[in-house]
Design an enzyme around this catalytic site. Structure first.
Site, PDB file in Angstrom:
ATOM      1  N   TYR A 146      -5.139  -2.839   0.550  1.00 10.40           N
ATOM      2  CA  TYR A 146      -5.170  -3.665  -0.698  1.00 10.40           C
ATOM      3  C   TYR A 146      -6.585  -4.608  -0.438  1.00 10.40           C
ATOM      4  O   TYR A 146      -7.187  -5.117  -1.470  1.00 10.40           O
ATOM      5  CB  TYR A 146      -4.247  -4.355  -0.941  1.00 10.40           C
ATOM      6  CG  TYR A 146      -3.140  -3.849  -1.809  1.00 10.40           C
ATOM      7  CD1 TYR A 146      -2.559  -2.732  -1.433  1.00 10.40           C
ATOM      8  CD2 TYR A 146      -2.719  -4.299  -2.992  1.00 10.40           C
ATOM      9  CE1 TYR A 146      -1.413  -1.978  -2.089  1.00 10.40           C
ATOM     10  CE2 TYR A 146      -1.682  -3.683  -3.989  1.00 10.40           C
ATOM     11  CZ  TYR A 146      -1.136  -2.507  -3.289  1.00 10.40           C
ATOM     12  OH  TYR A 146      -0.223  -1.831  -4.130  1.00 10.40           O
ATOM     13  N   LYS A 195       3.884   5.052   9.433  1.00 13.69           N
ATOM     14  CA  LYS A 195       3.372   6.330   9.323  1.00 13.69           C
ATOM     15  C   LYS A 195       2.656   6.517  10.732  1.00 13.69           C
ATOM     16  O   LYS A 195       1.343   6.826  11.006  1.00 13.69           O
ATOM     17  CB  LYS A 195       2.397   6.566   8.185  1.00 13.69           C
ATOM     18  CG  LYS A 195       2.011   8.186   8.152  1.00 13.69           C
ATOM     19  CD  LYS A 195       3.129   8.809   7.605  1.00 13.69           C
ATOM     20  CE  LYS A 195       2.676  10.485   7.702  1.00 13.69           C
ATOM     21  NZ  LYS A 195       3.866  11.318   7.344  1.00 13.69           N
ATOM     22  N   ASP A 227       7.616   8.849   4.677  1.00 14.62           N
ATOM     23  CA  ASP A 227       7.868   9.779   3.872  1.00 14.62           C
ATOM     24  C   ASP A 227       9.448  10.008   4.118  1.00 14.62           C
ATOM     25  O   ASP A 227      10.018  10.361   3.215  1.00 14.62           O
ATOM     26  CB  ASP A 227       7.326  10.990   4.311  1.00 14.62           C
ATOM     27  CG  ASP A 227       7.078  11.499   5.831  1.00 14.62           C
ATOM     28  OD1 ASP A 227       7.526  10.623   6.603  1.00 14.62           O
ATOM     29  OD2 ASP A 227       6.622  12.624   6.073  1.00 14.62           O
ATOM     30  N   ASP A 251       4.758  -1.320  -1.693  1.00  9.94           N
ATOM     31  CA  ASP A 251       4.662  -1.201  -3.062  1.00  9.94           C
ATOM     32  C   ASP A 251       5.502  -0.201  -3.589  1.00  9.94           C
ATOM     33  O   ASP A 251       6.188  -0.222  -4.537  1.00  9.94           O
ATOM     34  CB  ASP A 251       2.968  -1.259  -3.222  1.00  9.94           C
ATOM     35  CG  ASP A 251       2.870  -1.098  -4.956  1.00  9.94           C
ATOM     36  OD1 ASP A 251       3.471  -1.759  -5.519  1.00  9.94           O
ATOM     37  OD2 ASP A 251       1.839  -0.136  -5.292  1.00  9.94           O
ATOM     38  N   ASP A 255       9.592  -0.108  -5.725  1.00 12.42           N
ATOM     39  CA  ASP A 255       9.779   0.679  -7.072  1.00 12.42           C
ATOM     40  C   ASP A 255      10.757   1.473  -6.852  1.00 12.42           C
ATOM     41  O   ASP A 255      11.634   1.662  -7.879  1.00 12.42           O
ATOM     42  CB  ASP A 255       8.653   1.324  -7.772  1.00 12.42           C
ATOM     43  CG  ASP A 255       7.635   0.538  -8.507  1.00 12.42           C
ATOM     44  OD1 ASP A 255       7.600  -0.819  -8.265  1.00 12.42           O
ATOM     45  OD2 ASP A 255       6.998   0.901  -9.378  1.00 12.42           O
TER      46      ASP A 255
END
Ligand code: IPM
Ligand code: MG
Length: 360
Positions: A146, A195, A227, A251, A255
């Site tokens: 970001y 990751k 993942d 982020d 959700d």
């Protein structure tokens, strides 16, 4: 107690859900004898319309000098709103990123738990592994993709875009410490998501988290690839207690986590730094399709208000009162449309706010 709260109603459903939260905070103030002074500032699309930029220096200064910030939501429909014809650093979201960075809010806490009353709204309701989960996502908020340098340039006759993903040891360490402190007062388990099979930033993340873990021998730590985490969140959400992760993964996973609680309209969030200051906003977005219709679920914002009382003002019994009022109203069968099913009592945004305020 007297506190100054900078209020950003923002765009979409923001003004509606924030008004209900102020109603509930005022009920708390009345009952427990506190004064909350609100100063409204603009941010996001409404600020672009008024001043041509998503966050003015004046608005930022008011936020900086307040005791806490309450935020609704910012942004509009990304394909139809004129705000999205502007360059990325002029769009509504740029205001949110700027305020997070300028206020130093590196730690974003997003709790996700399933209310027994809403068990039927959980899309995983048939799975026993989804029964009664209760997790908190600790998302790094001022680093990573970001905030890395980015650009779009023409190279050999075609456009090439790049976004830098940068993390320093100190940025990772301070968010890891936050997560371990939170784990200590919960079920003492951290899942650090990265990751590391591909990214250098993730390998550094893992190394620093392991170093911090040495100071918290009472907390169990596991590392999980992002993942796999996305899969585990729907396969077996009750395995998670504290989920620690970087900005972009947080982020996305927050959700996902919020949806398995039944509705993104239920999830609160706090963005904090080392001191007591914080910015409080629902995890969900501005939902422009239902804006102005008095149907949005204000509970996420109201619960964010409770987090503000708890984390910024140390008003624990007052925060408990709001959380209990939400549970009571749900128990009594009141539902906004996002969590409504046959047999429930359907209420509007403002009716939900009135009910919660009256139960406080
Ligand atoms: C969130 C939102 C923001 C983010 C957007 C609006 C920039 O999705 O708070 O999760 O990605 O952080
Ligand atoms: Mg998001």
């Amino acid at each position: 107690m007297e506190k100054n709260i900078a209020v950003i109603k923002g765009d979409g459903i923001g003004p509606e859900v924030v008004s209900e939260t102020m109603k509930v905070l005022d009920a708390v103030g009345q009952k427990y004898n506190h004064q909350f002074h609100y100063t409204q500032i603009l941010m996001g699309g409404c600020s672009i319309d008024a001043y041509g930029e998503p966050l003015t220096d004046e608005a930022l200064a008011i936020a900086k000098s307040s005791d806490a910030v309450l935020l609704g939501s910012i942004g509009g429909n990304t394909s139809t709103s004129p705000w999205y014809k502007l360059s990325p650093n002029k769009r509504p979201e740029a205001g949110l990123l700027k305020i997070r960075k300028e206020l130093g809010l590196f730690a974003n806490l997003r709790p996700a738990y399933l209310y027994p009353e809403l068990a039927d709204a959980c899309p995983l309701k048939e799975a026993t592994s989804a029964k009664g989960f209760d997790m908190i996502i600790v998302r790094e908020l001022t680093g990573g993709l970001y905030f890395g340098e980015r650009s779009t340039k023409e190279v050999n006759g075609e456009l090439v875009a790049h976004d830098n993903l940068i993390y320093s040891e100190s940025e990772i360490r301070r968010i890891a410490i936050k997560a371990f402190e939170i784990a200590r007062v919960r079920r003492k388990k951290i899942t650090s998501v990265d990751k590391a099979n591909v990214l250098d930033s993730s390998r550094l993340w893992r190394k620093v988290v392991n170093e911090v873990a040495k100071d918290y021998p009472d907390v169990e730590v596991e590392h999980m690839l992002v993942d796999n985490s996305a899969m585990q969140l729907v396969a077996n959400p009750s395995q998670f207690d504290v989920v620690l992760t970087e900005n972009m993964f947080g982020d996305i996973l927050s959700d996902e986590a919020s949806m398995i609680t039944g509705s993104i309209g239920m999830l609160s969030s706090a963005s904090l730094r080392e001191d007591k200051f914080g910015l409080y906003e629902p995890s969900g977005g501005s939902a422009p399709d239902i804006a102005g219709k008095n149907v949005a679920n204000p509970i996420a914002t109201i619960l964010s208000g409770a987090m503000m009382l708890r984390y910024s003002f140390d008003l624990n019994k007052e925060a408990d009162a709001i959380e209990q009022a939400v549970r009571d109203v749900l128990k009594e069968g009141y539902r906004t449309v996002d969590i409504y099913k046959d047999g429930d009592k359907k209420v509007s945004t403002s009716e939900m706010g009135d009910l919660i305020a009256s139960r406080v």
